[in-house]
Design an enzyme around this catalytic site. Structure first.
Site, short mmCIF file in Angstrom:
data_model
loop_
_atom_site.label_atom_id
_atom_site.label_comp_id
_atom_site.label_asym_id
_atom_site.label_seq_id
_atom_site.Cartn_x
_atom_site.Cartn_y
_atom_site.Cartn_z
CG HIS A 70 -5.21 73.59 -70.83
ND1 HIS A 70 -5.19 74.90 -70.40
CD2 HIS A 70 -5.17 73.62 -72.19
CE1 HIS A 70 -5.15 75.70 -71.46
NE2 HIS A 70 -5.14 74.95 -72.56
CD GLN A 116 1.31 73.67 -74.22
OE1 GLN A 116 0.86 74.74 -74.60
NE2 GLN A 116 0.65 72.54 -74.36
CG ASP A 127 -8.01 75.74 -77.56
OD1 ASP A 127 -7.07 76.30 -76.97
OD2 ASP A 127 -8.15 74.52 -77.61
CD GLU A 162 -6.36 69.95 -74.78
OE1 GLU A 162 -6.43 70.38 -75.94
OE2 GLU A 162 -5.61 70.42 -73.92
CG HIS A 179 -3.42 78.60 -75.94
ND1 HIS A 179 -2.66 78.12 -74.89
CD2 HIS A 179 -4.59 77.90 -75.91
CE1 HIS A 179 -3.34 77.16 -74.27
NE2 HIS A 179 -4.51 77.02 -74.87
CG HIS A 227 -9.42 77.93 -73.46
ND1 HIS A 227 -9.16 77.15 -72.35
CD2 HIS A 227 -8.52 77.53 -74.40
CE1 HIS A 227 -8.16 76.33 -72.60
NE2 HIS A 227 -7.76 76.55 -73.85
#
Length: 428
Positions: free
Chosen positions: A211, A153, A310, A214, A59, A57
């Site tokens: 996701h 997102q 992350d 969160e 980005h 995981h």
């Protein structure tokens, strides 16, 4: 193809030292007393040899953007980070995205990470992030294996074209379908978000990584919807729930029931110690909760849990360098996982457990016949590796050394004869 001989290797869970013979880029033999002539040889010196680390995981579309943003994240919160990223998206170019991501690929290699799952924001109509990371995946495949997640997102249903963009990202070549149900405007849209992800995964035959929950809000319970879909659609083992930080704050009776459902669903859970520890439970005041999912309880119920990095120097987390052992070290502290056997589990969570989440077990691991991808650590065992966040002395890809690290030499002049310090417990 590449051939190599490694001697005096300490393998996890095994007594004594072993040799590893690599021929034509694959592991051909592992054991004691293997004799070879004429091959390039690496002496592991009794150090731990492991399969490459896995980051399930990250980005890569946002990495290294912390220093070139119009404004910093002054509050350090998740919501401000999302706002800053939204402000930056109109100025993204393929050149910037690929340049930053390629730099972090180099960091990963030096840190022994050769398997990565990256999320690519598909909320922007240009889909430049998805295109950039799909291209990067193909360009660096000789060095590192990358899976790209189509990640909405901003949520799927907060914009009229959200589902169309998610679909187009998969058509471009994203390997995994993502979602963000807790970002949607209503509970009902959050449920639709999860259901849409599963519908597209079935249509395109892709893995799932959402996701989900969160937040510190104990009423955010979309992971139960995900587990139900996993069971009803027969998607066991093919879906990952990322973050699930709200689970930290759930009522214990509800959490106990949920854990059983997650086990039945054969869910993969990804916790992200760096971001979760600084972004979650910011509004608690004191006493302040730890802000990550129920790692120990999930593990105790037999659920597969792994560790992601992350963010790496972006609006969400301005630090980091792609070191998965450092992430495991942090989780040891924030999740109360410093017991003897738990240290071994931490190493599993950045290797074999993450490989299971990415569904790459067939091509991953130190076994004969598998690709010769491995790491020699500057440590004798799991505990030493996690304690010291050990350097990777050698990183080997398909039998070829692609990274080598010379550990720091610390010399003390406190006695007549200088002596070195390496923070280890002497020779064993």
């Amino acid at each position: 193809m590449n051939s190599l001989f490694i001697k005096n290797a300490k393998l996890r869970g095994q007594e004594g030292l072993s040799c590893i013979l690599i021929e034509d880029g694959s592991i051909s033999r592992i054991g004691e007393g293997i004799a070879v002539d004429g091959l390039e040889t690496v002496d592991a010196g009794g150090n731990l040899v492991v399969p490459p680390f896995v980051d399930p995981h990250v980005h890569l579309d946002a990495v290294l953007s912390a220093g070139d943003l119009s404004r910093p994240n002054k509050s350090g919160t998740l919501l401000e980070a999302i706002d800053i990223w939204g402000e930056r998206k109109p100025f993204l170019t393929k050149e910037i995205l690929k340049q930053n991501a390629r730099e972090v690929v180099n960091w990963y290699i030096a840190n022994g990470v050769l398997r990565v799952r990256t999320h690519a924001d598909c909320s922007d109509p240009t889909l430049v992030t998805v295109e950039s990371l799909v291209e990067l995946r193909d360009e660096v495949r000789d060095l590192i294996d990358i899976q790209v997640v189509a990640f909405p997102q901003d949520g799927i249903f907060t914009k009229p074209d959200g589902e169309a963009l998610l679909r187009k990202a998969l058509e471009i070549g994203a390997d995994v379908v993502g979602g963000a149900p807790h970002i949607e405007y209503t509970r009902e849209d959050g449920v639709r978000d999860v259901e849409t992800v599963y519908r597209l995964a079935e249509e395109f035959d892709r893995l799932i990584d959402i996701h989900i929950d969160e937040t510190g809000d104990p009423h955010s319970r979309f992971v139960e919807v995900m587990a139900k879909e996993n069971i009803n659609r027969g998607w066991q083992g093919r879906a990952a729930a990322s973050h699930t930080t709200a689970m930290h704050n759930y009522n214990n009776d509800y959490a106990f029931k949920l854990l059983g459902i997650l086990k039945k669903a054969d869910m993969n859970m990804i916790t992200n110690p760096f971001d979760n520890s600084v972004l979650q439970n910011r509004t608690d005041g004191y006493p302040r909760k730890r802000g990550h999912t129920r790692v120990d309880e999930l593990l105790a119920r037999g659920v597969n849990v792994c560790i992601g990095h992350d963010s790496i120097m972006d609006p969400w987390y301005s630090m980091g360098k792609g070191n998965m052992i450092a992430a495991a070290n942090l989780l040891a502290h924030t999740a109360h996982m410093n017991g003897h056997d738990q240290i071994t589990t931490l190493m599993d969570m950045i290797t074999v457990r993450s490989a299971r989440t990415l569904k790459i077990e067939d091509t991953y691991g130190l076994e004969t016949g598998k690709p010769a991808d491995l790491v020699i650590l500057d440590a004798r065992d799991d505990a030493e590796a996690v304690r010291l966040t050990s350097e990777c002395l050698y990183v080997i890809r398909r039998g070829k050394i692609i990274s080598k690290t010379e550990p720091a030499v610390r010399t003390l002049f406190v006695k007549e004869t200088p002596e070195t310090v390496d923070f280890k417990l002497g020779k064993r």
